[in-house]
Design an enzyme around this catalytic site. Sequence first.
Site, PDB file in Angstrom:
ATOM      1  N   GLU A   1      -2.400   7.028  -7.630  1.00  0.00           N
ATOM      2  CA  GLU A   1      -1.750   5.746  -7.296  1.00  0.00           C
ATOM      3  C   GLU A   1      -0.458   5.987  -6.533  1.00  0.00           C
ATOM      4  OE1 GLU A   1      -1.587   2.638  -7.140  1.00  0.00           O
ATOM      5  OE2 GLU A   1      -2.533   1.579  -8.799  1.00  0.00           O
TER       6      GLU A   1
ATOM      7  N   ASP B   1       3.992  -0.645 -10.866  1.00  0.00           N
ATOM      8  CA  ASP B   1       5.074  -1.630 -10.957  1.00  0.00           C
ATOM      9  C   ASP B   1       4.875  -2.434 -12.246  1.00  0.00           C
ATOM     10  OD1 ASP B   1       7.087  -3.425 -10.477  1.00  0.00           O
ATOM     11  OD2 ASP B   1       6.253  -4.248  -8.648  1.00  0.00           O
TER      12      ASP B   1
ATOM     13  N   VAL C   1      10.277  -0.695  -2.169  1.00  0.00           N
ATOM     14  CA  VAL C   1      10.440   0.494  -1.320  1.00  0.00           C
ATOM     15  C   VAL C   1       9.319   0.604  -0.287  1.00  0.00           C
ATOM     16  CG1 VAL C   1      11.798   1.834  -2.975  1.00  0.00           C
ATOM     17  CG2 VAL C   1       9.295   1.942  -3.066  1.00  0.00           C
TER      18      VAL C   1
ATOM     19  N   ASP D   1       3.884   0.176   2.317  1.00  0.00           N
ATOM     20  CA  ASP D   1       4.073  -0.700   3.485  1.00  0.00           C
ATOM     21  C   ASP D   1       4.778  -2.011   3.148  1.00  0.00           C
ATOM     22  OD1 ASP D   1       1.949  -1.940   1.989  1.00  0.00           O
ATOM     23  OD2 ASP D   1       1.489  -3.110   3.781  1.00  0.00           O
TER      24      ASP D   1
ATOM     25  N   ARG E   1       4.091   2.687   6.758  1.00  0.00           N
ATOM     26  CA  ARG E   1       3.290   3.672   6.021  1.00  0.00           C
ATOM     27  C   ARG E   1       3.510   5.073   6.578  1.00  0.00           C
ATOM     28  NH1 ARG E   1      -0.150   0.851   2.619  1.00  0.00           N
ATOM     29  NH2 ARG E   1      -1.140  -1.015   3.418  1.00  0.00           N
TER      30      ARG E   1
END
Length: 187
Positions: free
Chosen positions: A108, A112, A162, A168, A174
């Site tokens: 991952e 979050d 972030v 992105d 990215r």
Amino acid sequence: MSPEPLPSFDDDPCVGRTVLTESQLAERITELGRELTEAYRGERPLLVCVLRGAYAFLTDLSRCIDLPLEIDFIAVSSYGASTRTSGVVRLVKDLDVDLTGRHVVLVEDIVDTGLTLRYLRRSLEARNPASLEVCTLLARESADLEGLGVRYVGFTIPGEFVIGYGLDVDERYRNMRHIAVYDDPAV
Ligand code: 5GP
């Protein structure tokens, strides 16, 4: 012939404070690769990359694991084009590989709220893997990593949104080589 210049985001006002430099990322990912190499010695783990945010991490991490391994990709969406979760996780692309009896490492970008991970864990566990572990590059300080069963964590970070190194905003940033705070011009 001189090499092409690398992408530069130096003049972009939305690229804020650096959170992790390229070399901090490389150093920690090398360590994670060593840990995984020890943990899966004698096995042929399957790394499942959660698209799209984890693609850069998967690429570097896989090259730091000194074992025969396989990779596959799954894509989910919970953010759409905004910087706030929609609260609904949707499977956008499923795996090609059968997970039965496999040692799976879910790779991952960031944990979050844990919503995405809970969804993915349920979906992958139902396919009878021999084992399932989670390796995330980033986790929020607020995330319940134990409750979510996250074994490998690159860095814990505070609440700011972030960008970079796979992460992105609306498909931008990215390809930035470091991770920075996103200075949202709308705020
Ligand atoms: P969760 O479901 O844990 O709330 O969110 C996980 C997903 O939200 C991540 O895989 C990532 O795509 C996105 N996300 C969460 N925080 C950030 C962030 O700070 N920056 C970016 N670019 N994406 C984030």
